[in-house]
Motif scaffolding. Structure first.
Motif, PDB file in Angstrom:
ATOM      1  N   CYS A 177       9.812   1.078 -16.187  1.00 54.25           N
ATOM      2  CA  CYS A 177       9.229   1.973 -15.184  1.00 54.25           C
ATOM      3  C   CYS A 177       8.141   1.212 -14.443  1.00 54.25           C
ATOM      4  O   CYS A 177       7.242   0.635 -15.069  1.00 54.25           O
ATOM      5  CB  CYS A 177       8.647   3.230 -15.823  1.00 54.25           C
ATOM      6  SG  CYS A 177       8.063   4.451 -14.605  1.00 54.25           S
ATOM      7  N   VAL A 178       8.234   1.205 -13.124  1.00 50.74           N
ATOM      8  CA  VAL A 178       7.234   0.563 -12.271  1.00 50.74           C
ATOM      9  C   VAL A 178       6.462   1.666 -11.549  1.00 50.74           C
ATOM     10  O   VAL A 178       7.048   2.488 -10.839  1.00 50.74           O
ATOM     11  CB  VAL A 178       7.898  -0.381 -11.244  1.00 50.74           C
ATOM     12  CG1 VAL A 178       6.840  -0.995 -10.328  1.00 50.74           C
ATOM     13  CG2 VAL A 178       8.692  -1.467 -11.957  1.00 50.74           C
ATOM     14  N   SER A 179       5.149   1.699 -11.757  1.00 51.25           N
ATOM     15  CA  SER A 179       4.326   2.709 -11.093  1.00 51.25           C
ATOM     16  C   SER A 179       4.296   2.444  -9.589  1.00 51.25           C
ATOM     17  O   SER A 179       4.124   1.299  -9.148  1.00 51.25           O
ATOM     18  CB  SER A 179       2.903   2.684 -11.651  1.00 51.25           C
ATOM     19  OG  SER A 179       2.895   3.034 -13.022  1.00 51.25           O
ATOM     20  N   ARG A 180       4.454   3.501  -8.816  1.00 52.12           N
ATOM     21  CA  ARG A 180       4.456   3.346  -7.359  1.00 52.12           C
ATOM     22  C   ARG A 180       3.070   2.922  -6.847  1.00 52.12           C
ATOM     23  O   ARG A 180       2.067   3.071  -7.543  1.00 52.12           O
ATOM     24  CB  ARG A 180       4.909   4.658  -6.699  1.00 52.12           C
ATOM     25  CG  ARG A 180       6.398   4.903  -6.839  1.00 52.12           C
ATOM     26  CD  ARG A 180       6.870   6.065  -6.003  1.00 52.12           C
ATOM     27  NE  ARG A 180       6.416   7.357  -6.474  1.00 52.12           N
ATOM     28  CZ  ARG A 180       6.984   8.055  -7.474  1.00 52.12           C
ATOM     29  NH1 ARG A 180       8.020   7.551  -8.125  1.00 52.12           N
ATOM     30  NH2 ARG A 180       6.516   9.226  -7.826  1.00 52.12           N
ATOM     31  N   PRO A 181       3.018   2.401  -5.621  1.00 48.42           N
ATOM     32  CA  PRO A 181       1.749   1.930  -5.070  1.00 48.42           C
ATOM     33  C   PRO A 181       0.629   2.965  -5.180  1.00 48.42           C
ATOM     34  O   PRO A 181       0.805   4.138  -4.853  1.00 48.42           O
ATOM     35  CB  PRO A 181       2.104   1.650  -3.601  1.00 48.42           C
ATOM     36  CG  PRO A 181       3.534   1.218  -3.660  1.00 48.42           C
ATOM     37  CD  PRO A 181       4.149   2.118  -4.708  1.00 48.42           C
ATOM     38  N   GLY A 182      -0.521   2.499  -5.686  1.00 53.60           N
ATOM     39  CA  GLY A 182      -1.685   3.361  -5.839  1.00 53.60           C
ATOM     40  C   GLY A 182      -1.819   3.988  -7.211  1.00 53.60           C
ATOM     41  O   GLY A 182      -2.896   4.444  -7.590  1.00 53.60           O
ATOM     42  N   TYR A 183      -0.733   4.007  -7.974  1.00 52.12           N
ATOM     43  CA  TYR A 183      -0.785   4.517  -9.345  1.00 52.12           C
ATOM     44  C   TYR A 183      -1.083   3.363 -10.298  1.00 52.12           C
ATOM     45  O   TYR A 183      -0.487   2.281 -10.178  1.00 52.12           O
ATOM     46  CB  TYR A 183       0.541   5.161  -9.746  1.00 52.12           C
ATOM     47  CG  TYR A 183       0.847   6.461  -9.044  1.00 52.12           C
ATOM     48  CD1 TYR A 183       0.129   7.625  -9.337  1.00 52.12           C
ATOM     49  CD2 TYR A 183       1.866   6.550  -8.102  1.00 52.12           C
ATOM     50  CE1 TYR A 183       0.415   8.823  -8.711  1.00 52.12           C
ATOM     51  CE2 TYR A 183       2.169   7.746  -7.468  1.00 52.12           C
ATOM     52  CZ  TYR A 183       1.440   8.878  -7.776  1.00 52.12           C
ATOM     53  OH  TYR A 183       1.731  10.063  -7.147  1.00 52.12           O
ATOM     54  N   GLY A 184      -1.988   3.600 -11.268  1.00 53.89           N
ATOM     55  CA  GLY A 184      -2.356   2.535 -12.178  1.00 53.89           C
ATOM     56  C   GLY A 184      -2.903   1.351 -11.407  1.00 53.89           C
ATOM     57  O   GLY A 184      -3.726   1.507 -10.498  1.00 53.89           O
ATOM     58  N   ASP A 185      -2.431   0.163 -11.741  1.00 53.08           N
ATOM     59  CA  ASP A 185      -2.889  -1.044 -11.063  1.00 53.08           C
ATOM     60  C   ASP A 185      -1.922  -1.527  -9.989  1.00 53.08           C
ATOM     61  O   ASP A 185      -2.065  -2.651  -9.480  1.00 53.08           O
ATOM     62  CB  ASP A 185      -3.114  -2.163 -12.087  1.00 53.08           C
ATOM     63  CG  ASP A 185      -4.307  -1.886 -12.990  1.00 53.08           C
ATOM     64  OD1 ASP A 185      -5.209  -1.144 -12.566  1.00 53.08           O
ATOM     65  OD2 ASP A 185      -4.333  -2.403 -14.118  1.00 53.08           O
ATOM     66  N   SER A 186      -0.927  -0.712  -9.642  1.00 50.73           N
ATOM     67  CA  SER A 186      -0.041  -1.084  -8.529  1.00 50.73           C
ATOM     68  C   SER A 186      -0.838  -1.014  -7.231  1.00 50.73           C
ATOM     69  O   SER A 186      -1.485  -0.004  -6.937  1.00 50.73           O
ATOM     70  CB  SER A 186       1.164  -0.141  -8.454  1.00 50.73           C
ATOM     71  OG  SER A 186       2.061  -0.373  -9.515  1.00 50.73           O
ATOM     72  N   THR A 187      -0.792  -2.072  -6.458  1.00 50.64           N
ATOM     73  CA  THR A 187      -1.566  -2.157  -5.222  1.00 50.64           C
ATOM     74  C   THR A 187      -1.274  -0.975  -4.304  1.00 50.64           C
ATOM     75  O   THR A 187      -0.119  -0.641  -4.046  1.00 50.64           O
ATOM     76  CB  THR A 187      -1.224  -3.459  -4.471  1.00 50.64           C
ATOM     77  OG1 THR A 187      -1.430  -4.574  -5.338  1.00 50.64           O
ATOM     78  CG2 THR A 187      -2.086  -3.606  -3.229  1.00 50.64           C
ATOM     79  N   SER A 188      -2.328  -0.340  -3.822  1.00 51.48           N
ATOM     80  CA  SER A 188      -2.152   0.771  -2.882  1.00 51.48           C
ATOM     81  C   SER A 188      -1.480   0.258  -1.607  1.00 51.48           C
ATOM     82  O   SER A 188      -1.790  -0.833  -1.117  1.00 51.48           O
ATOM     83  CB  SER A 188      -3.512   1.391  -2.551  1.00 51.48           C
ATOM     84  OG  SER A 188      -3.353   2.587  -1.832  1.00 51.48           O
ATOM     85  N   TYR A 189      -0.558   1.071  -1.080  1.00 49.69           N
ATOM     86  CA  TYR A 189       0.275   0.608   0.037  1.00 49.69           C
ATOM     87  C   TYR A 189       0.950   1.830   0.645  1.00 49.69           C
ATOM     88  O   TYR A 189       1.295   2.772  -0.071  1.00 49.69           O
ATOM     89  CB  TYR A 189       1.329  -0.368  -0.512  1.00 49.69           C
ATOM     90  CG  TYR A 189       2.305  -0.919   0.496  1.00 49.69           C
ATOM     91  CD1 TYR A 189       1.925  -1.908   1.390  1.00 49.69           C
ATOM     92  CD2 TYR A 189       3.625  -0.473   0.528  1.00 49.69           C
ATOM     93  CE1 TYR A 189       2.833  -2.429   2.302  1.00 49.69           C
ATOM     94  CE2 TYR A 189       4.540  -0.994   1.431  1.00 49.69           C
ATOM     95  CZ  TYR A 189       4.135  -1.966   2.317  1.00 49.69           C
ATOM     96  OH  TYR A 189       5.032  -2.478   3.220  1.00 49.69           O
ATOM     97  N   PRO A 190       1.149   1.867   1.974  1.00 47.55           N
ATOM     98  CA  PRO A 190       1.841   3.001   2.592  1.00 47.55           C
ATOM     99  C   PRO A 190       3.335   2.955   2.300  1.00 47.55           C
ATOM    100  O   PRO A 190       4.165   2.632   3.152  1.00 47.55           O
ATOM    101  CB  PRO A 190       1.538   2.831   4.087  1.00 47.55           C
ATOM    102  CG  PRO A 190       1.307   1.366   4.262  1.00 47.55           C
ATOM    103  CD  PRO A 190       0.637   0.921   2.996  1.00 47.55           C
ATOM    104  N   SER A 191       3.694   3.288   1.085  1.00 47.45           N
ATOM    105  CA  SER A 191       5.063   3.117   0.601  1.00 47.45           C
ATOM    106  C   SER A 191       6.030   4.105   1.242  1.00 47.45           C
ATOM    107  O   SER A 191       5.641   5.163   1.748  1.00 47.45           O
ATOM    108  CB  SER A 191       5.104   3.271  -0.918  1.00 47.45           C
ATOM    109  OG  SER A 191       4.572   4.520  -1.305  1.00 47.45           O
ATOM    110  N   THR A 192       7.304   3.754   1.173  1.00 50.72           N
ATOM    111  CA  THR A 192       8.393   4.593   1.655  1.00 50.72           C
ATOM    112  C   THR A 192       9.474   4.630   0.573  1.00 50.72           C
ATOM    113  O   THR A 192       9.414   3.881  -0.413  1.00 50.72           O
ATOM    114  CB  THR A 192       9.001   4.023   2.946  1.00 50.72           C
ATOM    115  OG1 THR A 192       9.572   2.732   2.643  1.00 50.72           O
ATOM    116  CG2 THR A 192       7.949   3.873   4.034  1.00 50.72           C
ATOM    117  N   HIS A 193      10.467   5.485   0.754  1.00 50.19           N
ATOM    118  CA  HIS A 193      11.592   5.472  -0.171  1.00 50.19           C
ATOM    119  C   HIS A 193      12.194   4.062  -0.253  1.00 50.19           C
ATOM    120  O   HIS A 193      12.530   3.564  -1.338  1.00 50.19           O
ATOM    121  CB  HIS A 193      12.667   6.462   0.296  1.00 50.19           C
ATOM    122  CG  HIS A 193      12.342   7.887   0.002  1.00 50.19           C
ATOM    123  ND1 HIS A 193      12.526   8.893   0.916  1.00 50.19           N
ATOM    124  CD2 HIS A 193      11.844   8.483  -1.108  1.00 50.19           C
ATOM    125  CE1 HIS A 193      12.162  10.052   0.382  1.00 50.19           C
ATOM    126  NE2 HIS A 193      11.741   9.819  -0.848  1.00 50.19           N
TER     127      HIS A 193
END
Length: 267
Positions: free
Chosen positions: A53-69
């Motif tokens: 499981c990879v946490s989406r951007p901004g969750y945990g230490d995943s770099t915040s980013y304007p993510s999309t599907h």
């Protein structure tokens, strides 16, 4: 664990289960993180599946980013490649369903099966994501203040979180230690931008639809789930089987049935 996206962003995740088994990659709900997959570690070892499981951007230490599907799908496919898996199954939990569909659609030669658990249907809002984020922010920030995710007291934070869940789901979460529950809450709520991006994205139509998925699709809903049900959108998949679990709530549809879900997808 940490990996790097193609553009250098940090991707924070968890890897467990059977290291020699086929890979099942989980796309978590909202607000949630890699921690939901940790509850399936024992089941994955029992079934013989490697679980990611990879946490989406901004969750945990995943770099915040304007993510999309699309960006989330490609991030996950990149991590799978780094782990040596050319082929893998994807499992979307709740809000993660839209991202899982995107991964199956964008990587049809790699995704062997798509699982959806407690997945809400595509949204209908037409406003831009950024506008929806601003609209949702006041209510979310008020709720987040009640949770107080920066509370250093693990016991107090975990107890507060459990009171916000349905009784059946709270009982499942409570099998983890207060420190584990508190760590999960902190990772899920540390960056408000992560939740708001998910909430805005789920309120809009999916970027990729069921008609773009070629692999087998297996769907599970809980009969007592007040957030998701056997909606019409699942009929758009070419090869789909739907199971409605009696007397089962939102989170329980996955956490109480890990062995069956993983065995089905690994086949």
């Amino acid at each position: 664990m940490r990996w790097r996206a193609a553009d250098g962003r940090v991707l924070h995740g968890w890897l467990g289960g059977d290291p020699d088994g086929p890979l099942v990659a989980v796309l978590h709900g909202c607000p949630d993180t890699r921690h939901v997959a940790m509850t399936g570690d024992a089941a994955a070892r029992e079934v013989g599946v490697r679980l990611l499981c990879v946490s989406r951007p901004g969750y945990g230490d995943s770099t915040s980013y304007p993510s999309t599907h699309a960006s989330v799908a490609d991030d996950l496919a990149g991590v799978a490649s780094e782990l040596g898996h050319d082929r893998f199954a994807v499992l979307g939990m709740s809000v993660g369903g839209g991202y899982a569909v995107a991964c199956a659609a964008r990587h049809p030669d790699r995704v062997t099966a798509l699982g959806l658990v407690s997945t809400q249907p595509p949204g209908t809002r037409e406003e831009p994501v950024e506008e929806l984020e601003r609209a949702f922010a006041p209510e979310f920030l008020a709720w987040r203040a009640q949770v107080t995710p920066d509370d250093p007291d693990d016991d107090a934070l975990a107890a507060r979180w459990l009171t916000m869940l349905p009784t059946a789901d709270a009982a499942l979460v409570a099998t983890r230690t207060p420190a584990e529950v508190a760590a999960s809450v902190r990772e899920a709520l540390a960056d408000p931008a992560a939740y708001l991006r998910d909430a805005a994205t789920m309120s809009r139509p999916w970027t990729y639809g069921p008609e773009q998925v070629r692999c087998p699709v297996r769907v599970w809903f809980g009969e007592l789930d007040d957030r998701a049900g056997a909606d019409d959108f699942v009929r758009g998949f070419a090869d789909v089987e739907v199971t409605v679990r009696p007397a089962t709530t939102h989170l329980a549809a996955l956490v109480a049935y890990w062995p069956e879900v993983l065995a089905t997808l690994s086949r």
